[in-house]
Design an enzyme around this catalytic site. Structure first.
Site, short mmCIF file in Angstrom:
data_model
loop_
_atom_site.label_atom_id
_atom_site.label_comp_id
_atom_site.label_asym_id
_atom_site.label_seq_id
_atom_site.Cartn_x
_atom_site.Cartn_y
_atom_site.Cartn_z
N ARG A 73 0.86 -1.19 0.00
CA ARG A 73 0.00 0.00 0.00
C ARG A 73 0.90 1.24 0.00
O ARG A 73 1.73 1.41 0.90
CB ARG A 73 -0.90 -0.01 1.23
CG ARG A 73 -1.73 1.24 1.39
CD ARG A 73 -2.75 1.14 2.54
NE ARG A 73 -3.46 2.40 2.64
CZ ARG A 73 -3.31 3.28 3.63
NH1 ARG A 73 -2.53 3.01 4.66
NH2 ARG A 73 -3.96 4.41 3.62
N HIS A 117 -2.51 11.14 0.71
CA HIS A 117 -1.95 10.93 2.05
C HIS A 117 -1.25 12.23 2.45
O HIS A 117 -0.04 12.30 2.62
CB HIS A 117 -0.99 9.73 2.05
CG HIS A 117 -0.69 9.16 3.41
ND1 HIS A 117 -0.87 7.83 3.73
CD2 HIS A 117 -0.19 9.74 4.52
CE1 HIS A 117 -0.49 7.61 4.99
NE2 HIS A 117 -0.07 8.76 5.49
N GLU A 162 -6.95 8.72 6.38
CA GLU A 162 -7.16 9.33 7.70
C GLU A 162 -7.63 10.79 7.60
O GLU A 162 -6.90 11.72 7.97
CB GLU A 162 -5.88 9.25 8.54
CG GLU A 162 -5.40 7.83 8.77
CD GLU A 162 -4.14 7.75 9.64
OE1 GLU A 162 -3.56 8.80 9.96
OE2 GLU A 162 -3.74 6.64 9.99
N ASN A 290 -7.13 2.02 9.87
CA ASN A 290 -5.82 2.19 10.48
C ASN A 290 -6.02 2.14 11.99
O ASN A 290 -6.79 2.94 12.56
CB ASN A 290 -5.21 3.54 10.08
CG ASN A 290 -4.90 3.60 8.59
OD1 ASN A 290 -5.09 2.63 7.86
ND2 ASN A 290 -4.43 4.75 8.14
N TYR A 292 -4.03 1.87 15.80
CA TYR A 292 -2.80 1.91 16.59
C TYR A 292 -3.02 1.72 18.08
O TYR A 292 -2.21 1.09 18.75
CB TYR A 292 -2.06 3.25 16.37
CG TYR A 292 -1.46 3.34 14.99
CD1 TYR A 292 -0.19 2.83 14.74
CD2 TYR A 292 -2.17 3.90 13.93
CE1 TYR A 292 0.37 2.89 13.47
CE2 TYR A 292 -1.62 3.95 12.65
CZ TYR A 292 -0.35 3.45 12.43
OH TYR A 292 0.20 3.48 11.18
N GLU A 365 -3.25 0.00 8.23
CA GLU A 365 -2.05 0.40 8.96
C GLU A 365 -2.16 -0.16 10.37
O GLU A 365 -3.21 -0.06 11.00
CB GLU A 365 -1.92 1.93 9.08
CG GLU A 365 -1.54 2.64 7.82
CD GLU A 365 -1.33 4.15 8.05
OE1 GLU A 365 -1.04 4.57 9.18
OE2 GLU A 365 -1.48 4.88 7.06
#
Ligand code: IFM
Length: 463
Positions: A73, A117, A162, A290, A292, A365
């Site tokens: 990606r 991005h 995002e 994504n 985290y 991600e």
């Protein structure tokens, strides 16, 4: 063992890795400008060279092949392809991505292309940036051209990476480019990023290619620090602005009423025009997630210790909820100060699968920054990152077993790179990069990941 066909990937983005910012007709982006301003980036770092991927892409693709990745990606740089953000396209810029994609395909690696991005062409910011509705239209034109040029060889497309970060870090806290601290403008930006997504989907669909098209959100489970009313309200607010403002718009075609009420003092929302939400919520082939960490929040006055502190002087990204504090939930943290919590991944996947059913999901991600060092024997041992990725992959497996339509995983990041306002101080890569020599070294997490890919599961460990 993961199901056959599970996508084993790694991710990067153009601005964080490419360098060569003036090569072959590339225009300027908001990040070029931002990096040139005093005090914006830790240590005064910039991405002029980054990790020189623009020149080294063939070696980097070979590394991906050595790892056995089935997909990669990456994002395309808008100012490289359309230097002014409108008008003429730059064939040399497009050619770079054609060469990159051909190289990937020659190794059987599936290219997953992200259209945006965060590197907005500077002329578009000069004309108002994301708070201006016209930027969404410019983005749809850009998407249409890139799709027309590359959909013969790229099947997986995502629109905006995002949008929360672009809107609220870029225009509210100002810790990201363009560095504005204007809460009302940030809200307009958030809507226009969603609209840009919808218009781009429409433009690509109109070309009748066999593309798989998705949006990409960064989501966090949000837990109240205590059962108090204030903490529960804080959790509702942060969940609303971080998660529901984007998920509900893309997948339900509505903005959450409570979030609009929280923000009513900033705007009368006149910028949300009839038909916008229908455009934004056009059906998707996939949702890219994504993940985290988890947020634990407090609404108590003065509880504002932040677990997600910005590295440079900045305002709050939490427009309308600036009083909310981010509390450490007692888990180990990465070098970003982000808590490690794979149970949060399960929680958010379960919720998305239940509340927004029938969309195939991908983790686009996931990863962790640690202070890696190259050892005397030339190797890089990163047991904490390895454990982080292993735990999150096990959670992905559990999610699939429980019926969640999760179809792939992309580690962030393939290589150490330019971590935005943090500069080069934070290393997220599976591959260590020596920023002086540009030498690449596989970390132990990379060897472990390659082993998992080879097995199609988590049976063996490389160390
Ligand atoms: O490096 C970033 C990436 O650009 C977007 N998602 C989060 C990563 C780590 O901060």
């Amino acid at each position: 063992m993961f199901p056959t066909g599970f996508v084993w990937g790694a991710a990067t983005s153009a601005y964080q890795i490419e360098g060569s910012l003036s090569a072959d007709g590339r225009g300027r982006s908001i990040w070029d400008t931002f990096c040139g301003q005093d005090g914006r980036i830790v240590g005064g770092d910039n991405a002029d060279t980054a990790i020189d991927h623009y020149n080294r892409y063939r070696d980097d693709v070979k590394l991906m092949a050595d790892l056995g990745l089935t997909a990669y990606r990456f994002s395309v740089s808008w100012p490289r392809i359309q230097p002014d953000g409108s008008g003429a396209y730059n064939a040399q810029g497009l050619d770079f991505y054609k060469r990159l994609v051909d190289e990937l395909l020659s190794y059987g690696i599936d290219p997953w292309l992200t259209l945006y991005h965060w590197d907005l062409p500077q002329p578009l910011e000069d004309a108002g940036g994301w708070p201006s509705r016209d930027t969404s239209k410019r983005f749809a034109d850009f998407a249409a051209t890139v799709h027309a040029e590359l959909s013969d060889r790229v099947r997986h497309w995502s629109t905006v990476n995002e949008p929360w970060c672009s809107a609220f870090l870029g225009y509210a806290s100002g810790e990201h480019a363009p560095g504005r601290r204007e809460p009302a403008a940030a809200l307009r930006a958030a809507h226009h990023l969603n609209l840009a997504h919808g218009l781009a989907v429409q433009a690509m669909r109109a070309q009748n290619a066999d593309s798989q098209i998705g949006g990409c959100v960064n989501v966090y489970p949000v837990t109240p620090a205590t059962g108090s009313e204030a903490d529960q309200d804080a959790a509702r607010r942060i969940d609303g602005l971080q998660n529901r403002f984007f998920l509900d718009a893309l997948l339900k075609g509505a903005y959450p009423e409570d979030v609009l009420a929280d923000l009513g003092h900033l705007s009368d929302m006149e910028f949300i025009q009839d038909g916008d939400l229908a455009t934004i919520s056009a059906p998707l082939d996939m949702l890219l997630i994504n993940y985290y960490s988890r947020f634990t929040v407090s609404g108590a006055p003065g509880g504002a210790a932040s677990a997600a502190a910005a590295p440079t002087d900045s305002g709050s990204p939490w427009i309308g909820s600036e009083h909310v504090g981010f509390v450490n939930g007692g888990r180990p943290v990465t070098s970003m100060g982000w808590e490690v919590d794979d149970s949060g991944l399960y929680e958010i996947l379960r919720r998305i699968a239940d509340e927004y059913p029938r969309v195939p999901l991908y983790i686009s991600e996931n990863g962790a920054a640690y202070d890696d060092e190259i050892g005397e024997d030339g190797s890089v041992h990163d047991p904490e990152r390895l454990a982080y990725i292993e735990a999150h992959l096990r959670t992905c497996h559990a999610a699939i077993e429980s019926g969640i339509p999760l179809q792939g995983y992309f580690a962030w990041s393939l290589m150490d790179n330019f971590e935005w306002a943090w500069g080069y101080g934070k290393r997220f890569g599976l591959v260590y990069v020596d920023y002086e020599t540009q030498a690449r070294t596989l970390k132990s997490s990379a060897l472990w990941y390659a082993d998992a890919i080879r097995h199609g599961g988590l049976l063996g460990r490389a160390q």
